[in-house]
Design a protein around this motif. Structure first.
Motif, PDB file in Angstrom:
ATOM      1  N   GLU A  46       9.225   7.714 -15.696  1.00  8.92           N
ATOM      2  CA  GLU A  46      10.112   7.423 -16.836  1.00  8.92           C
ATOM      3  C   GLU A  46       9.677   6.175 -17.580  1.00  8.92           C
ATOM      4  OE1 GLU A  46      12.180   9.419 -18.002  1.00  8.92           O
ATOM      5  OE2 GLU A  46      12.462  10.841 -16.347  1.00  8.92           O
ATOM      6  N   ALA A  47       9.190   5.167 -16.847  1.00  5.78           N
ATOM      7  CA  ALA A  47       8.719   3.941 -17.495  1.00  5.78           C
ATOM      8  C   ALA A  47       7.501   4.232 -18.369  1.00  5.78           C
ATOM      9  CB  ALA A  47       8.387   2.886 -16.447  1.00  5.78           C
ATOM     10  N   ALA A  48       6.572   5.051 -17.868  1.00  3.89           N
ATOM     11  CA  ALA A  48       5.381   5.399 -18.647  1.00  3.89           C
ATOM     12  C   ALA A  48       5.765   6.205 -19.886  1.00  3.89           C
ATOM     13  CB  ALA A  48       4.397   6.182 -17.785  1.00  3.89           C
ATOM     14  N   ARG A  49       6.672   7.172 -19.718  1.00  7.02           N
ATOM     15  CA  ARG A  49       7.117   7.970 -20.880  1.00  7.02           C
ATOM     16  C   ARG A  49       7.761   7.080 -21.938  1.00  7.02           C
ATOM     17  NH1 ARG A  49       9.078  11.735 -16.778  1.00  7.02           N
ATOM     18  NH2 ARG A  49       7.625  13.487 -16.648  1.00  7.02           N
ATOM     19  N   LEU A  50       8.587   6.133 -21.486  1.00  6.45           N
ATOM     20  CA  LEU A  50       9.268   5.248 -22.432  1.00  6.45           C
ATOM     21  C   LEU A  50       8.267   4.357 -23.162  1.00  6.45           C
ATOM     22  CD1 LEU A  50      11.748   4.056 -23.715  1.00  6.45           C
ATOM     23  CD2 LEU A  50      12.127   2.689 -21.636  1.00  6.45           C
ATOM     24  N   PRO A 102       0.795  -1.237   0.000  1.00  2.55           N
ATOM     25  CA  PRO A 102       0.000   0.000   0.000  1.00  2.55           C
ATOM     26  C   PRO A 102       0.821   1.278   0.000  1.00  2.55           C
ATOM     27  CG  PRO A 102      -0.093  -1.105   2.137  1.00  2.55           C
ATOM     28  CD  PRO A 102       0.545  -2.064   1.184  1.00  2.55           C
ATOM     29  N   ILE A 103       2.098   1.211   0.396  1.00  8.53           N
ATOM     30  CA  ILE A 103       2.929   2.412   0.431  1.00  8.53           C
ATOM     31  C   ILE A 103       3.873   2.440  -0.764  1.00  8.53           C
ATOM     32  CG2 ILE A 103       4.645   3.700   1.763  1.00  8.53           C
ATOM     33  CD1 ILE A 103       3.466   2.427   4.281  1.00  8.53           C
ATOM     34  N   TRP A 104       4.684   1.412  -0.895  1.00  5.76           N
ATOM     35  CA  TRP A 104       5.713   1.350  -1.928  1.00  5.76           C
ATOM     36  C   TRP A 104       5.099   1.382  -3.325  1.00  5.76           C
ATOM     37  CZ3 TRP A 104       7.170  -2.111  -5.759  1.00  5.76           C
ATOM     38  CH2 TRP A 104       8.494  -2.073  -6.183  1.00  5.76           C
ATOM     39  N   SER A 105       4.054   0.574  -3.542  1.00  6.74           N
ATOM     40  CA  SER A 105       3.443   0.495  -4.869  1.00  6.74           C
ATOM     41  C   SER A 105       2.815   1.820  -5.290  1.00  6.74           C
ATOM     42  CB  SER A 105       2.378  -0.610  -4.894  1.00  6.74           C
ATOM     43  OG  SER A 105       2.928  -1.860  -4.573  1.00  6.74           O
ATOM     44  N   MET A 106       2.241   2.553  -4.330  1.00  6.99           N
ATOM     45  CA  MET A 106       1.560   3.804  -4.665  1.00  6.99           C
ATOM     46  C   MET A 106       2.508   4.829  -5.264  1.00  6.99           C
ATOM     47  SD  MET A 106      -1.611   3.628  -4.477  1.00  6.99           S
ATOM     48  CE  MET A 106      -1.776   5.373  -4.890  1.00  6.99           C
ATOM     49  N   GLU A 107       3.765   4.814  -4.846  1.00  9.82           N
ATOM     50  CA  GLU A 107       4.735   5.744  -5.417  1.00  9.82           C
ATOM     51  C   GLU A 107       4.887   5.504  -6.923  1.00  9.82           C
ATOM     52  OE1 GLU A 107       6.977   8.241  -3.577  1.00  9.82           O
ATOM     53  OE2 GLU A 107       5.000   8.057  -2.667  1.00  9.82           O
ATOM     54  N   LEU A 108       5.008   4.240  -7.318  1.00 11.71           N
ATOM     55  CA  LEU A 108       5.132   3.903  -8.735  1.00 11.71           C
ATOM     56  C   LEU A 108       3.841   4.218  -9.488  1.00 11.71           C
ATOM     57  CD1 LEU A 108       7.022   0.500  -8.468  1.00 11.71           C
ATOM     58  CD2 LEU A 108       7.912   2.581  -9.509  1.00 11.71           C
ATOM     59  N   ILE A 109       2.712   3.862  -8.892  1.00  7.45           N
ATOM     60  CA  ILE A 109       1.424   4.112  -9.543  1.00  7.45           C
ATOM     61  C   ILE A 109       1.220   5.606  -9.769  1.00  7.45           C
ATOM     62  CG2 ILE A 109      -1.085   3.961  -9.265  1.00  7.45           C
ATOM     63  CD1 ILE A 109      -0.564   1.350  -7.673  1.00  7.45           C
ATOM     64  N   ASP A 110       1.555   6.426  -8.765  1.00  7.27           N
ATOM     65  CA  ASP A 110       1.412   7.874  -8.912  1.00  7.27           C
ATOM     66  C   ASP A 110       2.257   8.394 -10.065  1.00  7.27           C
ATOM     67  OD1 ASP A 110      -0.352   8.009  -6.830  1.00  7.27           O
ATOM     68  OD2 ASP A 110       1.089   8.773  -5.362  1.00  7.27           O
ATOM     69  N   GLY A 111       3.467   7.854 -10.207  1.00  4.60           N
ATOM     70  CA  GLY A 111       4.332   8.287 -11.302  1.00  4.60           C
ATOM     71  C   GLY A 111       3.761   7.945 -12.662  1.00  4.60           C
ATOM     72  N   ARG A 122      17.485   1.517 -21.820  1.00  5.07           N
ATOM     73  CA  ARG A 122      17.607   1.146 -20.417  1.00  5.07           C
ATOM     74  C   ARG A 122      18.038   2.380 -19.642  1.00  5.07           C
ATOM     75  NH1 ARG A 122      18.875  -4.983 -19.905  1.00  5.07           N
ATOM     76  NH2 ARG A 122      18.965  -4.431 -17.721  1.00  5.07           N
ATOM     77  N   MET A 123      17.506   2.555 -18.458  1.00  5.60           N
ATOM     78  CA  MET A 123      17.793   3.744 -17.663  1.00  5.60           C
ATOM     79  C   MET A 123      17.981   3.357 -16.208  1.00  5.60           C
ATOM     80  SD  MET A 123      15.337   7.095 -17.156  1.00  5.60           S
ATOM     81  CE  MET A 123      15.272   7.371 -18.921  1.00  5.60           C
ATOM     82  N   ASP A 124      19.075   3.826 -15.609  1.00  2.67           N
ATOM     83  CA  ASP A 124      19.304   3.634 -14.181  1.00  2.67           C
ATOM     84  C   ASP A 124      19.345   4.994 -13.517  1.00  2.67           C
ATOM     85  OD1 ASP A 124      19.424   0.846 -13.804  1.00  2.67           O
ATOM     86  OD2 ASP A 124      21.429   0.766 -14.663  1.00  2.67           O
TER      87      ASP A 124
END
Length: 345
Positions: free
Chosen positions: A305-309, A77-86, A326-328
């Motif tokens: 960045e994943a969504a933009r790519l 519920p915390i970690w995943s939301m950061e990615l989802i928001d992005g 690929r991006m780090d």
């Protein structure tokens, strides 16, 4: 059978002829229809992959749904939301909706997800997995469905577009911080042993310890599960040992929470008796008492960045000769109140 010569476009008629089926059956397989026998589907998929068939690209097809799909093996519920928001912020910029799917193990989604995504035909897919099985990659590419792996948790294949972060550098910075404070007995609780990010973070820890000429007790390196329970279970053993560590580097903020819980139960003060460093810099880290020193992993930006790519790959003509993107992204140490010089140092 060998692939067609360079420059010769494989047609559906070619595939149908080779597989011994009708064009309508080929169309059903490409669109993930259920009314095709498993044997026929496998035969068609084999020919599609062998002949290197790709749907015509060069812009979003009008048959695509105006959405981006993000896929997890589990939802935190915390970690995943950061990615989802992005992902969602970039999707909104492009007038797209976001579909969330939970499927499979941490290594790859289930086969039923692949069948479903072929029917949904999103603009692109963001996968939060270690990798994607080769046959799944080929099926998505044959349908011109671009995918990007968000990789805080693995080492994707060289031909899989991905966005990751500098895990080794994060482990190095966290451990160096503790060493500079004067700690010598430092333990590390990383993630699962079969995940590249877990190994990279603990390798950063080892590098910092070795560079400082400090001995590493093998018992002080633990492989957890990135969850609170992983930090708690290992901390219980570490902090009740006769010569306990004075500091713990936890490979996730959630594991750091488990360490803090055990410290409180044992009457250890943080940071006076025990220093704790986490990893991720989830919002909760700023609200703990004491506030958690942690390695900032740019989760939200990784999602962006994943969504933009994925959108860029959907809008551009397919070019098999182009290098795999690929991006780090860089990590950084955020120093707060959970770390201090050791009381005996």
């Amino acid at each position: 059978m060998k692939s067609d010569a360079a420059g010769a476009r494989v047609t559906l008629a070619d595939v149908a002829d080779e597989a011994g089926v009708s064009l309508s059956t080929i169309s059903k397989v490409l669109n993930g229809r259920a009314d095709v026998s498993e044997a026929t589907r496998e035969r068609v998929e084999h020919v599609l992959a062998e002949r290197g068939y790709r749907r015509r690209g060069g812009g979003r097809s009008e048959t695509r749904a105006e959405l981006i799909e993000i896929v997890f093996h589990e939802l935190d519920p915390i970690w995943s939301m950061e990615l989802i928001d992005g992902v969602e912020s970039v999707a909104k910029e492009h007038g797209l909706s976001v579909v969330l799917t939970v499927s499979g193990s941490r290594h790859s989604p289930d086969a039923d997800w692949v069948e479903g995504v072929m029917r949904r035909r999103p603009v692109g897919v963001v996968l939060v997995f270690s990798d994607l099985a080769p046959d799944y990659r080929e099926q998505l590419r044959a349908r011109a469905i671009p995918f990007v792996i968000v990789d805080p948790a693995g080492d994707p294949s060289p031909d899989a577009p991905s966005v990751g972060s500098a895990n080794w550098s994060g482990g190095l910075a966290a451990t160096r911080h503790l060493i500079e404070l004067g700690h010598r007995r430092i333990a590390a609780i990383t993630g699962p042993e079969d995940m590249m990010c877990s190994l990279a973070r603990v390798d950063g820890y080892r590098s910092a310890m070795n560079s400082a000429g400090l001995a590493i007790d093998p018992a002080w390196i633990r492989f957890g599960d990135f969850h609170v329970t992983g930090g708690r279970d290992h901390a219980q053993e570490l902090l009740t040992s006769p010569d306990r560590p004075t500091a713990v580097f936890a490979g996730s903020d959630m594991q750091a929470l488990g360490v803090l819980e055990v410290a409180r139960e044992l009457g250890l003060r943080v940071p006076e008796d025990l220093s704790v460093v986490g990893y991720d810099d989830i919002p909760l880290a700023r609200w703990l008492t004491p506030r958690l020193t942690t390695v900032h992993q740019p989760l939200r930006r990784m999602g962006e960045e994943a969504a933009r790519l994925a959108i860029r790959l959907a809008d551009a003509p397919a070019d098999p000769t182009a290098p795999t993107p690929r991006m780090d992204l860089a990590t950084s140490l955020v120093v707060r109140e959970s770390t201090a010089a050791p009381a005996d140092g």
